[in-house]
Design a protein around this motif. Structure first.
Motif, PDB file in Angstrom:
ATOM      1  N   UNK A  37      17.755   5.641  55.570  1.00  0.00           N
ATOM      2  CA  UNK A  37      18.759   6.466  54.908  1.00  0.00           C
ATOM      3  C   UNK A  37      19.663   5.528  54.117  1.00  0.00           C
ATOM      4  N   UNK A  38      20.127   5.986  52.951  1.00  0.00           N
ATOM      5  CA  UNK A  38      21.009   5.163  52.112  1.00  0.00           C
ATOM      6  C   UNK A  38      22.256   5.936  51.737  1.00  0.00           C
ATOM      7  N   UNK A  39      23.330   5.193  51.528  1.00  0.00           N
ATOM      8  CA  UNK A  39      24.585   5.753  51.055  1.00  0.00           C
ATOM      9  C   UNK A  39      25.046   4.924  49.866  1.00  0.00           C
ATOM     10  N   UNK A  40      25.598   5.608  48.848  1.00  0.00           N
ATOM     11  CA  UNK A  40      26.088   4.938  47.642  1.00  0.00           C
ATOM     12  C   UNK A  40      27.548   5.280  47.399  1.00  0.00           C
ATOM     13  N   UNK A  41      28.284   4.274  46.962  1.00  0.00           N
ATOM     14  CA  UNK A  41      29.672   4.450  46.539  1.00  0.00           C
ATOM     15  C   UNK A  41      29.824   3.773  45.185  1.00  0.00           C
ATOM     16  N   UNK A  42      30.292   4.516  44.202  1.00  0.00           N
ATOM     17  CA  UNK A  42      30.492   3.987  42.854  1.00  0.00           C
ATOM     18  C   UNK A  42      31.912   3.447  42.742  1.00  0.00           C
ATOM     19  N   UNK A  43      32.043   2.131  42.568  1.00  0.00           N
ATOM     20  CA  UNK A  43      33.353   1.483  42.501  1.00  0.00           C
ATOM     21  C   UNK A  43      33.891   1.402  41.070  1.00  0.00           C
ATOM     22  N   UNK A  44      32.991   1.389  40.092  1.00  0.00           N
ATOM     23  CA  UNK A  44      33.408   1.307  38.685  1.00  0.00           C
ATOM     24  C   UNK A  44      32.377   2.007  37.820  1.00  0.00           C
ATOM     25  N   UNK A  45      32.861   2.748  36.826  1.00  0.00           N
ATOM     26  CA  UNK A  45      31.972   3.351  35.836  1.00  0.00           C
ATOM     27  C   UNK A  45      31.549   4.762  36.178  1.00  0.00           C
ATOM     28  N   UNK A  46      30.439   5.169  35.558  1.00  0.00           N
ATOM     29  CA  UNK A  46      29.867   6.493  35.741  1.00  0.00           C
ATOM     30  C   UNK A  46      28.352   6.370  35.716  1.00  0.00           C
ATOM     31  N   UNK A  47      27.677   7.081  36.597  1.00  0.00           N
ATOM     32  CA  UNK A  47      26.214   7.110  36.634  1.00  0.00           C
ATOM     33  C   UNK A  47      25.757   8.521  36.979  1.00  0.00           C
ATOM     34  N   UNK A  48      24.505   8.790  36.681  1.00  0.00           N
ATOM     35  CA  UNK A  48      23.869  10.015  37.143  1.00  0.00           C
ATOM     36  C   UNK A  48      22.911   9.645  38.264  1.00  0.00           C
ATOM     37  N   UNK A  49      22.994  10.368  39.358  1.00  0.00           N
ATOM     38  CA  UNK A  49      22.093  10.210  40.490  1.00  0.00           C
ATOM     39  C   UNK A  49      21.122  11.380  40.455  1.00  0.00           C
ATOM     40  N   UNK A  63      26.415  13.886  38.857  1.00  0.00           N
ATOM     41  CA  UNK A  63      27.173  12.897  38.095  1.00  0.00           C
ATOM     42  C   UNK A  63      28.202  12.248  39.025  1.00  0.00           C
ATOM     43  N   UNK A  64      28.202  10.922  39.043  1.00  0.00           N
ATOM     44  CA  UNK A  64      29.172  10.184  39.846  1.00  0.00           C
ATOM     45  C   UNK A  64      30.120   9.438  38.926  1.00  0.00           C
ATOM     46  N   UNK A  65      31.391   9.458  39.275  1.00  0.00           N
ATOM     47  CA  UNK A  65      32.412   8.764  38.499  1.00  0.00           C
ATOM     48  C   UNK A  65      33.355   8.047  39.461  1.00  0.00           C
ATOM     49  N   UNK A  66      33.705   6.823  39.111  1.00  0.00           N
ATOM     50  CA  UNK A  66      34.661   6.068  39.931  1.00  0.00           C
ATOM     51  C   UNK A  66      36.035   6.732  39.912  1.00  0.00           C
ATOM     52  N   UNK A  67      36.287   7.593  38.930  1.00  0.00           N
ATOM     53  CA  UNK A  67      37.559   8.317  38.855  1.00  0.00           C
ATOM     54  C   UNK A  67      37.685   9.385  39.932  1.00  0.00           C
ATOM     55  N   UNK A  68      36.553   9.810  40.501  1.00  0.00           N
ATOM     56  CA  UNK A  68      36.545  10.773  41.595  1.00  0.00           C
ATOM     57  C   UNK A  68      35.680  10.195  42.717  1.00  0.00           C
ATOM     58  N   UNK A  69      36.217   9.234  43.457  1.00  0.00           N
ATOM     59  CA  UNK A  69      35.423   8.490  44.442  1.00  0.00           C
ATOM     60  C   UNK A  69      34.842   9.376  45.547  1.00  0.00           C
ATOM     61  N   UNK A  70      33.607   9.068  45.888  1.00  0.00           N
ATOM     62  CA  UNK A  70      32.942   9.743  47.001  1.00  0.00           C
ATOM     63  C   UNK A  70      31.772   8.882  47.464  1.00  0.00           C
TER      64      UNK A  70
END
Length: 113
Positions: A37-49, A63-70
């Motif tokens: 199992x994997x977990x991801x946290x975006x610290x900077x920028x924006x990506x699509x998962x 869509x992941x954005x560092x502006x809305x951390x999760x």
């Protein structure tokens, strides 16, 4: 970059915390695991998962954005890939619950993006 491998602490049940960057346009992943199992946290920028269930083949994009951390969880059996569709370099921190074992890699290619 492997940051905290469990074996560094004399533990084989820890897994691995790692850090990676993605330049604009970069793709990473396009695989799944049967036993990890994997977990991801975006610290900077924006990506699509992009995730795809390997049984139903149902696919979704988040869509992941560092502006809305999760923290996003990817369970075993779900194919996944990340793509940086933005101009800023993305920085991600990830955790996988088992370290890579070259004798049993448990990484299976599946093109999702």
């Amino acid at each position: 970059m492997e940051v905290f491998p469990g074996t560094q602490f004399g533990r084989d049940d820890w897994g691995l915390i790692y850090l990676f960057t993605m330049n604009s346009g970069a793709k990473r992943g396009n695989h799944y695991h049967l036993n990890k199992n994997e977990w991801f946290f975006l610290a900077q920028g924006e990506v699509d998962l992009v995730v795809r269930d390997t049984h139903s083949l149902e696919q979704a994009t988040k869509h992941l954005s560092a502006n809305t951390p999760e923290v996003v969880s990817i369970p075993a059996g779900v194919a996944h890939a990340l793509v940086n569709t933005h101009s800023e370099t993305a920085i991600l921190i990830a955790y996988i619950d088992k370290e890579f074992d070259p004798a049993q890699p448990d990484t299976y290619h599946l093109e999702v993006i």
